[in-house]
Design an enzyme around this catalytic site. Structure first.
Site, PDB file in Angstrom:
ATOM      1  N   GLY A 173     -58.906 -20.852 -63.205  1.00 30.67           N
ATOM      2  CA  GLY A 173     -58.023 -21.926 -63.675  1.00 30.67           C
ATOM      3  C   GLY A 173     -58.736 -22.965 -64.503  1.00 30.67           C
ATOM      4  N   LYS A 190     -69.694 -11.699 -83.265  1.00 31.00           N
ATOM      5  CA  LYS A 190     -69.344 -12.981 -82.653  1.00 31.00           C
ATOM      6  C   LYS A 190     -70.509 -13.544 -81.856  1.00 31.00           C
ATOM      7  CE  LYS A 190     -67.625 -15.640 -79.192  1.00 31.00           C
ATOM      8  NZ  LYS A 190     -68.046 -15.869 -77.808  1.00 31.00           N
ATOM      9  N   GLY A 249     -56.464 -23.166 -71.281  1.00 27.82           N
ATOM     10  CA  GLY A 249     -56.321 -23.579 -72.666  1.00 27.82           C
ATOM     11  C   GLY A 249     -56.315 -22.464 -73.692  1.00 27.82           C
TER      12      GLY A 249
END
Length: 390
Positions: free
Chosen positions: A10, A215, A16
């Site tokens: 969470g 990445k 987000g």
């Protein structure tokens, strides 16, 4: 019934990024965590906001249609939710995957739905879903007589995620401030038979490796290099660090070395990779993110490990005799990131450096064997840091 996703974790990435994109795709999201405070807030609050920050300003998304369960106290409820879900995701940190595997394993074993549940780990680590699947398939978590049929109940897909979550306002509560740019790439090959979950934010690809390494060796390498050099020079944020012309050049030098590897290994054009580097440096330089260097640099032991953002590309470059000078400089700064407030790994690294011979440090922290061409280049760096911190 509508679509349901169970998300483990969470925290800011969970709320987000992952939950935001699942919510926008029409999923009910069930958060699972062991942190009482987070679960209680989620249970008591019917909505929270995600504020996306970019050069064009801010955009606020309101997140609703979620529930939350504490897996520490309500494991049976978590098993029920996962066993009947369409998708399970996690953003808990690579070191926590082994702790969430037992409950996911029990849920998969209980599953009776005709379509396998999709399992996607959203972690800053290469092959995180494979790692999670390995723990789930352990005989402690899945009965041996059920292993041969586990793919009838679950499809495991690796992913690469990219989104910067800066430090949050102290009174933000559940609300999350996050950069507007994101990339969520997932391997679609495990879903060849049944089709992949419908999540518009996900880019589905046949070969994930180029995306993961590009990445990790561009965003994460550049971000962490700016953080460690910024910390050493007393800068507060990544933006402040990159305003320093020397640090800016060092970060570009690091990314020049990793770009050489990415272009050579994955067949990405030099022009495409150069444009990607420019985009990434612009992103991490965003002054509105207020990205504090100590937050970005935290967990140096993980960031100095074998497959991570510095040793990962440097080891591959060294194997082919290519230049690694800038990456070695960043490795030195990472080793010097010691005893930083609220960072357990920086304290542990400090202890290791004080109690361990340099060669053993390189083996233990970086996972390199003495015969590796990078090993002898890092040993004097460790010796230098040890001497400077006595």
């Amino acid at each position: 019934m509508g679509l349901k996703a169970v998300h483990f974790g969470g925290g800011n990435i969970g709320r987000g990024f992952v939950a935001e994109k699942l919510h926008l795709a029409g999923y009910e999201v069930v958060f699972v965590d062991v942190m009482d405070s987070i679960i209680e807030q989620l249970q008591k609050t019917k909505e929270y906001t995600v504020t996306e920050i970019g050069g064009e300003g801010e955009k606020v998304n309101k997140i609703t249609n979620y529930r939350a369960i504490n897996s520490k106290t309500h494991e049976a409820d978590v098993i029920d939710e996962v066993s009947s879900a369409d998708l399970v995701t996690c953003a808990v940190g690579p070191n926590i995957l082994k702790f969430i595997a037992p409950v996911i394993g029990k849920a998969i074993d209980k599953r009776t739905a005709p379509k396998p549940i999709a399992v996607i780990a959203c972690e800053n680590a290469i092959g995180a879903t494979d790692t999670l699947a390995g723990f789930i398939k352990d005989s402690k978590n899945t009965p041996e007589d059920r292993l041969s049929s586990i793919n009838d109940r679950a499809s495991f897909a690796n992913s690469a995620i990219d989104r910067i979550v800066p430090g949050q306002d102290p009174n933000a509560g559940l609300n999350v401030k996050i950069e507007s740019f994101y990339e969520w790439v997932v391997d679609k090959t495990p879903f060849a038979k049944e089709g992949h979950p419908e999540v518009s934010a996900i880019k589905w690809v046949d070969d994930l490796n180029p995306y993961i390494e590009r990445k990790l060796f561009t965003v994460n390498t550049g971000h962490a290099a700016a953080a460690y050099y910024g910390h050493a020079r007393g800068k507060r944020t990544i933006h402040d660090a990159l305003q320093d012309s020397e640090i800016n050049k060092i970060v570009y030098d690091c990314l020049s070395e990793t770009s050489h590897l990415i272009v050579k290994k994955h067949g990405i054009s030099t022009e495409e990779q150069k444009a990607y580097v420019e985009k990434i440096v612009k992103r991490i330089s965003n002054p509105y993110l207020e990205d504090v260097v100590e937050r970005v640099g935290r967990a140096p032991l993980r960031k100095l490990s074998r497959k991570e953002r510095f040793v990962g590309p440097a080891s591959q470059l060294a194997e082919s005799g290519d230049k690694v000078d800038a990456l070695l400089g960043a490795i030195e700064q990472a080793f010097a990131f010691l005893d930083v407030k609220d960072d357990e790994e920086s304290a542990e690294l400090s202890k290791i450096l004080k109690s361990t011979e340099a060669k053993d440090v390189v083996g233990k922290v970086c996972g390199l064997e003495e015969s590796h061409p990078l090993f002898s280049k890092i040993v004097p760096i460790v010796e230098k840091v040890q001497k400077n911190t006595k």
